[in-house]
Design a protein around this motif. Structure first.
Motif, PDB file in Angstrom:
ATOM      1  N   TRP A 985      -2.425   2.839 -20.657  1.00 61.59           N
ATOM      2  CA  TRP A 985      -2.449   0.879 -20.448  1.00 61.59           C
ATOM      3  C   TRP A 985      -2.178   0.421 -19.120  1.00 61.59           C
ATOM      4  N   ARG A 986      -0.657   0.990 -18.514  1.00 60.11           N
ATOM      5  CA  ARG A 986      -0.485   0.482 -17.495  1.00 60.11           C
ATOM      6  C   ARG A 986      -1.017   0.832 -16.201  1.00 60.11           C
ATOM      7  N   GLU A 987      -0.940   1.794 -16.127  1.00 62.84           N
ATOM      8  CA  GLU A 987      -2.332   2.401 -15.444  1.00 62.84           C
ATOM      9  C   GLU A 987      -3.238   1.550 -15.178  1.00 62.84           C
ATOM     10  N   ALA A 990      -2.539  -2.132 -13.891  1.00 63.41           N
ATOM     11  CA  ALA A 990      -2.322  -1.552 -12.697  1.00 63.41           C
ATOM     12  C   ALA A 990      -3.396  -2.020 -11.425  1.00 63.41           C
ATOM     13  N   ARG A 991      -4.188  -0.557 -12.355  1.00 64.80           N
ATOM     14  CA  ARG A 991      -5.836  -0.380 -11.230  1.00 64.80           C
ATOM     15  C   ARG A 991      -6.189  -1.807 -11.058  1.00 64.80           C
ATOM     16  N   THR A 992      -6.382  -2.427 -12.083  1.00 62.09           N
ATOM     17  CA  THR A 992      -6.815  -3.885 -11.740  1.00 62.09           C
ATOM     18  C   THR A 992      -6.717  -4.701 -10.968  1.00 62.09           C
ATOM     19  N   PHE A 993      -5.293  -5.011 -10.942  1.00 65.38           N
ATOM     20  CA  PHE A 993      -4.236  -5.569 -10.384  1.00 65.38           C
ATOM     21  C   PHE A 993      -4.458  -6.067  -8.956  1.00 65.38           C
ATOM     22  N   LEU A 994      -3.766  -4.988  -8.441  1.00 63.41           N
ATOM     23  CA  LEU A 994      -2.943  -4.166  -7.472  1.00 63.41           C
ATOM     24  C   LEU A 994      -3.633  -3.493  -6.525  1.00 63.41           C
ATOM     25  N   LYS A 996      -4.965  -1.733  -3.113  1.00 62.58           N
ATOM     26  CA  LYS A 996      -4.397  -0.705  -2.484  1.00 62.58           C
ATOM     27  C   LYS A 996      -3.060  -0.974  -1.295  1.00 62.58           C
ATOM     28  N   ASN A 997      -1.770   0.318  -1.660  1.00 64.15           N
ATOM     29  CA  ASN A 997      -0.908   0.050  -1.011  1.00 64.15           C
ATOM     30  C   ASN A 997       0.299  -1.211  -1.166  1.00 64.15           C
ATOM     31  N   SER A 998      -0.136  -1.836  -2.544  1.00 59.19           N
ATOM     32  CA  SER A 998       0.777  -2.666  -2.269  1.00 59.19           C
ATOM     33  C   SER A 998       2.444  -2.480  -2.806  1.00 59.19           C
ATOM     34  N   THR A 999       3.070  -3.844  -1.611  1.00 57.83           N
ATOM     35  CA  THR A 999       4.728  -3.511  -2.311  1.00 57.83           C
ATOM     36  C   THR A 999       4.760  -4.069  -2.753  1.00 57.83           C
ATOM     37  N   TYR A1000       4.471  -5.141  -4.120  1.00 57.90           N
ATOM     38  CA  TYR A1000       4.464  -5.088  -5.432  1.00 57.90           C
ATOM     39  C   TYR A1000       4.552  -4.644  -6.334  1.00 57.90           C
ATOM     40  N   THR A1001       5.217  -4.517  -7.115  1.00 52.69           N
ATOM     41  CA  THR A1001       5.215  -3.944  -9.224  1.00 52.69           C
ATOM     42  C   THR A1001       3.993  -4.568  -9.932  1.00 52.69           C
ATOM     43  N   LEU A1002       3.605  -3.903 -10.647  1.00 49.05           N
ATOM     44  CA  LEU A1002       2.489  -5.568 -11.439  1.00 49.05           C
ATOM     45  C   LEU A1002       3.290  -5.720 -12.792  1.00 49.05           C
ATOM     46  N   ILE A1003       4.554  -6.058 -12.683  1.00 50.57           N
ATOM     47  CA  ILE A1003       5.667  -6.775 -13.494  1.00 50.57           C
ATOM     48  C   ILE A1003       5.813  -8.372 -12.281  1.00 50.57           C
ATOM     49  N   GLN A1004       5.920  -7.736 -11.133  1.00 49.18           N
ATOM     50  CA  GLN A1004       6.077  -9.251  -9.991  1.00 49.18           C
ATOM     51  C   GLN A1004       3.879  -9.543  -9.327  1.00 49.18           C
ATOM     52  N   VAL A1005       3.304  -9.021  -9.878  1.00 54.39           N
ATOM     53  CA  VAL A1005       2.165  -9.284  -9.782  1.00 54.39           C
ATOM     54  C   VAL A1005       1.933 -10.907 -10.842  1.00 54.39           C
ATOM     55  N   LEU A1006       2.311 -10.371 -12.129  1.00 57.62           N
ATOM     56  CA  LEU A1006       1.265 -10.536 -12.752  1.00 57.62           C
ATOM     57  C   LEU A1006       2.732 -12.129 -13.903  1.00 57.62           C
ATOM     58  N   SER A1007       3.794 -12.036 -12.989  1.00 60.24           N
ATOM     59  CA  SER A1007       4.918 -13.003 -13.024  1.00 60.24           C
ATOM     60  C   SER A1007       4.802 -14.494 -12.318  1.00 60.24           C
ATOM     61  N   PRO A1147      -1.045 -13.151   2.753  1.00 59.58           N
ATOM     62  CA  PRO A1147      -0.723 -11.911   1.267  1.00 59.58           C
ATOM     63  C   PRO A1147       0.242 -12.720   0.735  1.00 59.58           C
ATOM     64  N   LEU A1148       1.021 -13.148   1.323  1.00 60.22           N
ATOM     65  CA  LEU A1148       2.813 -13.748   0.212  1.00 60.22           C
ATOM     66  C   LEU A1148       1.672 -14.661  -1.124  1.00 60.22           C
ATOM     67  N   CYS A1149       0.530 -15.670  -0.317  1.00 64.71           N
ATOM     68  CA  CYS A1149       0.198 -16.025  -2.111  1.00 64.71           C
ATOM     69  C   CYS A1149      -0.972 -15.578  -2.853  1.00 64.71           C
ATOM     70  N   GLN A1150      -1.331 -14.703  -2.296  1.00 65.15           N
ATOM     71  CA  GLN A1150      -2.649 -13.793  -2.847  1.00 65.15           C
ATOM     72  C   GLN A1150      -1.856 -12.296  -2.999  1.00 65.15           C
ATOM     73  N   ARG A1151      -1.329 -12.267  -3.706  1.00 59.11           N
ATOM     74  CA  ARG A1151      -0.374 -10.449  -3.782  1.00 59.11           C
ATOM     75  C   ARG A1151      -1.696  -9.773  -4.411  1.00 59.11           C
ATOM     76  N   SER A1152      -2.391  -9.617  -5.182  1.00 60.43           N
ATOM     77  CA  SER A1152      -3.455  -9.145  -6.162  1.00 60.43           C
ATOM     78  C   SER A1152      -4.549  -9.433  -5.947  1.00 60.43           C
ATOM     79  N   ARG A1153      -5.770  -8.466  -6.457  1.00 65.27           N
ATOM     80  CA  ARG A1153      -6.978  -7.937  -6.204  1.00 65.27           C
ATOM     81  C   ARG A1153      -7.833  -9.464  -6.884  1.00 65.27           C
TER      82      ARG A1153
END
Length: 1380
Positions: A985-987, A990-994, A996-1007, A1147-1153
């Motif tokens: 589920w976590r993977e 991550a594929r849904t949000f992150l 490609k080659n994102s420097t953010y982790t999934l928890i950072q993007v969701l928080s 890129p600082l404001c839009q961190r995910s897909r």
């Protein structure tokens, strides 16, 4: 003879393990065991454990060429069968036919056995006449009642009977001159009636099968023909031809004589030319029906008549081994041998049982079908490549213990020349007898039944490698073995009478045992000797890759056997290796160098030899031989003094004749010298008859001197008190025995003991009378000795030896200066007592009793003298050790078991092993593993029974611990599945949000963001974020959701997580407000614009720049990814020309897909099914609640009257933009046609310059906004837009608000751009203003278009309009625009 179904191993031969004392005299020990071992022919000797000679061969330079052995040609019966089948095949091949061997009852028909049985029953005619084919089938082992007899008759009739007729000469008995019509008609019909009834054989193509010796074996039905004739011509049958046919009778007179070019050699006629065969060997002609037996069809291939076939059937050559083509080293041969064995048995070589190899070997040598070929490095002279034992050859220096082994009597280089050996008196190095031979074996390589040259002893030592299997027959059964082999395979001995001397024939021991021959076996392992006794037949094979060394030796008891062997060789006309007579005479010439027993044996043999020689000389004198001459035969080479008749090497005498001086014969074959009268012969002799007595006397004196000495020793040992011999006289007897090297028998050893005891008594007496003892009386010394005796008897009689008492007695006895017989026993019992004390101390502390300690105690106790207390302690120790080892092995197996054992099983093992008084590390490890398993299970149960699910990291830690525990944990599979589902589920999330080659982790993007306003690379950014969070300790930390303790009481409640998320969300909004205000304030710094830092790179403004709609900062076009457009062109240009959907977020404001809310809801549904808590899942839930809350606010705002009317107006404007795009497309097509016409000189017309058209929707310069909103509504929308852009979720309401705000056209942006370019030239200022106007125009029209339809036509029309504007280059770049 019935076939051996399965090999039954013969009984084992005796195995001897000499002590070091026995091992010190090799030939003496072999003589000692001879009465037992010679009954089995062979025996095995295991040297003492510490006797391990080093391997001395130069491995790198050791090269040899082995022999090639085809296994099924080794066995006598199998070779006879193969020879017979080869002759059958050759016979039919000469007849132009191909033989194929049929199957009967699913087995290949044994034609050899069938031929023998039919012959024993009286022959083919007799068996047919008396109808005994069922008896033949029964004798061949076929079940009755299946018509097998008639089938056997058919096969015999077609395949074997023609061959037997040829062998008997029946095919050659009829000649043309003696031929008569009537007799031929009768004979041919009598012999061939069965062939005429059978008719032509059905011929069908057969699959080719390659078999050895041209044998082809096929598995067709039992009714297949035994012979295939390669022609389609049909034999004339009786009653279907003219009157001249020999099969229809000769009732009509023959026609007038005529000259025929070809005529039949049997009937003399030349008619029936279509059935007239021409021999390919001699050109004679024969009718097919005149042959015996007749041919049913004309052969296609070469055909030879019976006379040519008889001439071609020559005797076979003597069988022997071929040499291999390849030369090997030890390494290359070993690799080949191991590869062969592992491939053959399909398992590692060391795992193949010896019993399996043995059965397979005897199956292969008895098989006709299977043809296995091996190689054997046999009879390699150690003189050429070096011995496996260390030797003193001067080639290299001996190191370490090599000196000891080089001098050892068991070194095979030394054994033939030991003092007691007869061969030491032969000066020549005889390869194989005096010089050892080496043997490099592989699996199945074998040595066939044979006896040693001159019936000598042989000894074989296996240096290293896999075992060698031996079979032996005692000398008493040697003649019986020879008789059985001649009986079973007489054909082999007909062509090779001395076959058993060629070492090329073996026979299954079971066959020999069936005929009453005693056979014994053994497996010789590395480091063991095998000894064969005189005239003992032996054979064997190698179990695998090994290296052995062998040599011959002869002792005194061999001499009579050696003389019998020479007589046997004389009867077989076999060459001798050396002259037995010469050997005896040479020993007799130096009697003092002989061992006493050897001298006695030489005396007896010399007596018999001289008696026989005297008779022979008298006989030849009586035959007329008168002249004689002495000849020193030892100076003549052996091959020049061999009897012309029997090949015996002559020494004592020989006969020669002047007609052929180089020819000589022994006196046994005086009549075979030549055709001259014996009066012309000359007797050549080595010794005159008068010299014999003196030679015999020296040997006799040497032998009798021992008898004299033995009598004197017997008298001295049996003397009474009055007639005792003096010590000096006894010493003289002993020295005499040692000087003359008398055998160390019982008398010799008894004399030695008495001399030693007498010397001891003498030394004690001298000690008592010496000066040291003058101050003490002898009486006092005797009293002390008596007291010592009494105390010693008491101490030695105690059941449990007392080490303190024994030590005190030992000290007392040592101080008496007297040899006390109790002292050795006291020392012995003191060692026992100390060992017992050590055992008791050790067993008293079980935690210190290790297996190694117990083994050391047992090993030290083995060397102690027998004592019931020691034996009891040894038994107790051994029992504890055995039990401990068994439980240790059981525990080790449990720890390494796959699959693992349950806790109940391990618990029972630990409980049972608890009372063992020893330190058992595996049991302790098992107990520790069991404790860990219980703790792990308890934690899992506590988690499952808790009020909330555990976090993923918690389960991952449990899973890692559970996998390392060597116990079967039932909940482990459930935990593994839960962890796998949570990770999946976590993977997926991550594929849904992150990106490609994102420097953010999934928890950072969701928080919520904690890095608002922080620039720089990822490493420095993380550092600054960490410092910021430390200042605000106590707030919500997204990473803290994953750093959970394992304690269940510290797990966060969902309400706590939501509250922390809300607090962080509020701080994020406050931070973005402050950031927007700071970035917008940069517009007021137009006069110091060079000092203002922009973008991610934190540099000044330059080139083309974009403004982020969320943080309101400006970014260089080269530092950030541009918004996606329909086509990608140069930086800045594509965004100017394609602005329909060009909302820019940095890129600082839009961190995910930023997936859509529907996608997120499906992830939440999957999350609810997981029995695991994930920090990412809780963050996603909070994010979803935040997004849905914002969506409700946005929908309420857009539902007001003012904003709903604004959306309606935008829809109308979008429709107009679509229509305008269609018109622009049409104009573009017309302009294109006009340009084509202008390019044609004939059609050129003046065209007015195209003026830029203005759309009524979006003007080319800054104009008032399209929509008018109240300040409150606009402020409300901007606030919603900012909060919506903070969400990492895509919502339709965000797009609606963006379209409305873009239609209002805030004027402040224009002033900011003008201020930013104030210090540039006026041209650049105008270009910037024009660029800004184009950007605004594109933005407005792009939003309207997207809200309407977003169709491709709108995009294309806008693109065409931009390309047709004046001042544009074809690439879309503004004319005169300078690069950024």
């Amino acid at each position: 003879m019935a076939e051996i179904v399965e090999f039954v191993p013969p009984p084992e031969c005796p195995v001897f393990e000499p002590s070091w004392e026995e091992f010190s005299d090799p030939l003496g020990f072999i003589n000692k065991i001879r009465p037992i071992a010679e009954k089995t022919g062979i025996c095995k000797i295991r040297p003492p454990q510490d006797w391990q000679p080093p391997f001395a061969c130069d491995v790198r330079n050791f090269r040899f060429t082995p022999r090639v052995q085809r296994l099924n040609e080794l066995e006598a019966i199998t070779r006879v069968k193969l020879n017979f089948l080869d002759q059958i095949a050759k016979f039919w091949e000469l007849q132009g036919s191909r033989i194929r061997f049929p199957h009967v009852e699913r087995k290949i028909l044994d034609l050899y056995q069938l031929s023998k049985i039919v012959s024993s029953e009286g022959g083919f005619e007799m068996v047919c006449k008396e109808k005994r084919w069922s008896t033949v089938a029964a004798r061949m082992g076929f079940p009755p009642g299946r018509g097998t007899g008639s089938l056997l008759r058919s096969h015999y009739e077609r395949i074997l009977y023609p061959y037997e007729l040829f062998q008997s000469g029946a095919t050659l008995t009829v000649s043309v001159g003696a031929f008569s019509q009537r007799s031929f008609h009768e004979n041919v019909h009598a012999v061939n009636r069965s062939f005429l009834k059978s008719g032509p054989a059905a011929s069908r193509p057969q699959k080719e099968n390659k078999e050895p010796k041209s044998l082809q074996i096929f598995g067709t039905s039992p009714r297949m023909v035994g012979l295939e004739i390669l022609s389609k011509h049909v034999l004339c049958m009786s009653g279907k031809c003219n009157d001249n046919c020999v099969f229809c009778g000769f009732t009509t007179p023959p026609p007038p004589p005529q000259i025929d070019l070809y005529f039949c050699m049997v009937c003399g006629r030349g008619d029936k030319e279509d059935r007239l065969l021409l021999c390919d060997g001699c050109d004679d002609s024969y009718h097919t029906f005149c042959l015996i037996p007749p041919l049913q069809e004309v052969p296609k291939g070469d055909w030879r008549c019976p006379k040519c076939v008889a001439e071609c059937s020559k005797p076979r050559e003597a069988f022997g081994f071929e040499q291999a083509v390849r030369e090997y080293t030890l390494q290359s041969f070993g690799e080949m041998a191991d590869h062969f064995k592992s491939d053959y048995f399909n398992m590692p070589v060391h795992m193949v049982p010896t019993e399996l190899v043995e059965k397979e070997f005897w199956r292969l040598v008895s098989s006709i079908e299977e043809d296995v070929i091996v190689e054997y490095g046999a009879d390699i002279s150690s003189k050429d490549v070096g011995s496996g034992f260390p030797v003193r050859d001067g080639k290299r220096r001996l190191l370490g213990d090599e000196e000891e082994y080089a001098n050892s009597g068991w070194n095979l280089n030394n054994m033939p020349v030991l003092e007691q050996s007869v061969l030491t008196h032969i000066n020549v190095d005889i390869s194989g007898m005096k010089v050892p031979w080496l043997y490099v074996g592989m699996c199945f390589s074998s040595f066939c039944w044979h006896i040693e040259d001159h019936w000598s002893y042989s000894i074989n030592f296996l240096h290293w490698g896999e075992p060698k299997t031996w079979y032996g027959v005692p000398a008493a059964a040697a003649e019986k073995l020879e008789a059985v082999m001649k009986k079973v395979a007489p054909e082999l001995f007909d062509s090779q009478p001395d076959l058993l001397h060629q070492l090329v024939t073996t026979m299954n021991p079971n066959v020999l045992m069936e005929h009453g021959v005693p056979v014994y076996r053994t497996n010789q392992c590395a480091g063991e000797f095998v000894v064969t006794f005189p005239r003992a037949y032996h054979s064997g094979f190698n179990q695998g890759y090994n290296f052995a060394e062998a040599v011959n030796f002869c002792t005194a008891d061999w001499l009579p056997m050696g003389r019998q062997c020479v007589a046997h060789y004389r009867r077989l006309h076999r060459y001798c290796v050396f002259s037995h007579e010469e050997l005896l005479c040479k020993m007799a010439a130096d009697p003092e160098s002989l061992d006493v027993e050897l001298a006695a044996a030489v005396y007896k043999e010399m007596s018999d030899m001289m008696e026989e020689e005297t008779k022979l000389r008298q006989a030849v004198q009586e035959m007329g031989v008168l002249s004689s001459e002495q000849e020193f035969f030892e100076l003549v080479p052996d091959d020049e003094r061999q009897c012309h008749k029997c090949k015996t090497t002559c020494f004592l005498s020989a006969l020669t004749c002047s007609c052929s001086p180089t020819r000589l014969v022994c006196l046994h074959h005086a009549g075979d010298l030549c055709d001259c009268p014996l009066g012309n012969a000359c007797l050549r002799y080595r010794y005159d008859l008068e010299e014999f007595p003196s030679m015999l006397y020296g040997v006799k004196a040497r032998a009798q001197s021992y008898d004299t000495w033995a009598k004197r020793v017997a008298e001295a040992l049996s003397a009474d008190q009055k007639n005792k011999k003096d010590l000096i006289e006894l010493k003289v007897l002993l020295e005499d025995a040692e000087d003359r090297k008398y055998p160390e028998n019982a008398s010799f050893r008894r004399l030695k003991e008495i001399v030693k005891e007498a010397e001891t008594c003498s030394s004690v007496a001298q000690l008592l009378l010496s000066r040291k003892q003058r101050h003490r009386s002898v009486t006092e010394l005797l009293e002390n000795v008596e007291d010592f005796h009494e105390r010693a008897q008491v101490a030695l009689s105690e059941e449990m030896p007392d080490s303190s008492k024994l030590q005190a007695l030992l000290d007392l006895g040592s101080g008496l200066d007297v040899e006390l017989p109790e002292l050795p026993r006291i020392k012995q019992q003191l060692q026992q007592a100390r060992w017992l004390d050590q055992v008791h101390v050790t067993l008293a502390e079980p935690q210190r009793v290790t297996l190694e300690l117990m083994k050391r105690l047992i090993d030290s106790g083995v060397g102690l003298a027998p004592h019931h207390a020691v034996e009891k302690a040894m038994a107790e120790l051994q029992e504890v050790l055995t039990v401990s080892e068994r439980w240790e092995d059981k525990a080790r197996a449990c720890l390494q078991a796959r699959p693992r054992h349950s806790m109940a099983t391990l618990e029972s093992i630990v409980v049972e092993a608890r009372n063992i008084p020893a330190y058992l590390p595996n049991i302790l490890a098992l107990r520790d593993a069991l404790q860990k398993a219980k703790e792990w299970t308890a934690k899992v149960e506590a988690i499952h029974s808790g009020s909330s699910f555990a976090y993923l990291e918690q389960l991952e830690n449990l899973l890692a611990r559970g996998r390392s525990i060597p116990v079967r944990l039932d909940p482990l599979a459930q935990v593994e599945s839960q962890v796998a589902a949570a990770r999946a589920w976590r993977e997926r999330t991550a594929r849904t949000f992150l990106k490609k080659n994102s420097t953010y982790t999934l928890i950072q993007v969701l928080s919520p963001r904690v890095d608002v306003g922080i620039y720089g690379n990822s490493k420095s950014k993380r550092k600054r974020v960490k410092e910021l969070m430390e200042k605000e300790r106590g707030g919500f930390d997204p990473d803290a959701l994953s750093d959970l303790e394992e304690g269940l009481g510290e797990v966060r409640e969902p309400s706590t997580v939501v509250a922390a998320f809300k607090a962080k969300e509020q701080k994020e909004v406050e931070a973005i407000h402050s950031l927007r205000a700071a970035n917008l304030a940069k517009m007021a710094m137009a006069d110091r614009i060079e000092e203002v830092k922009f973008c991610l790179c934190r540099k000044t403004a330059s080139g083309f720049m974009l403004q982020c709609e969320l943080c309101k900062d400006w970014f260089h076009g080269a530092c950030v990814p541009l918004p996606k457009t329909g086509t990608q062109k140069k930086v800045g240009v594509s965004w100017q020309s394609n602005t329909k959907e060009s909302k820019f977020l940095c890129p600082l404001c839009q961190r995910s897909r930023r997936p859509r809310l529907e996608t997120i809801l499906s992830l939440l549904v999957s999350l609810q099914k997981l029995p695991v808590r994930l920090p990412e899942g809780e963050a996603l839930q909070c994010l979803t609640e935040r997004a849905m809350s914002w969506q409700d606010r946005a929908r309420q705002s857009l539902a007001t009257e003012e904003l709903s009317s604004a959306l309606a107006k935008l829809s109308v404007l979008s429709q107009r933009m679509v229509e305008q795009a269609a018109r622009e497309k049409t104009e573009k097509i017309i302009n294109a046609e006009l340009q084509k016409a202008a390019a044609n000189p004939d059609l050129q017309v003046a065209t007015p310059r195209k003026q830029p058209r203005k759309t009524p929707l979006v003007p080319r310069t800054l104009e008032p906004p399209v929509l008018e909103l109240s300040p409150q509504a606009k402020a409300q929308l901007e606030e919603l837009m900012m909060l919506g852009d903070l969400l990492e979720v895509s919502l339709d309401e965000t797009q609606h608000i963006w379209r409305i705000l873009q239609a209002t056209h805030p004027p402040s942006e224009e002033r900011f751009l003008q201020v930013m370019e104030v210090r540039r030239s006026s041209v650049m200022q105008r270009l910037c203003l024009r660029l800004f106007s184009v950007v605004q125009d594109q933005l407005f029209r792009g939003r309207a278009e997207k809200s309407r339809s977003g169709t491709r036509s709108g995009h294309q029309t806008e693109k065409e309009e931009a390309e047709t504007r004046p001042g544009k280059k074809p690439g879309g770049e503004a004319a005169g625009q300078a690069p950024g």
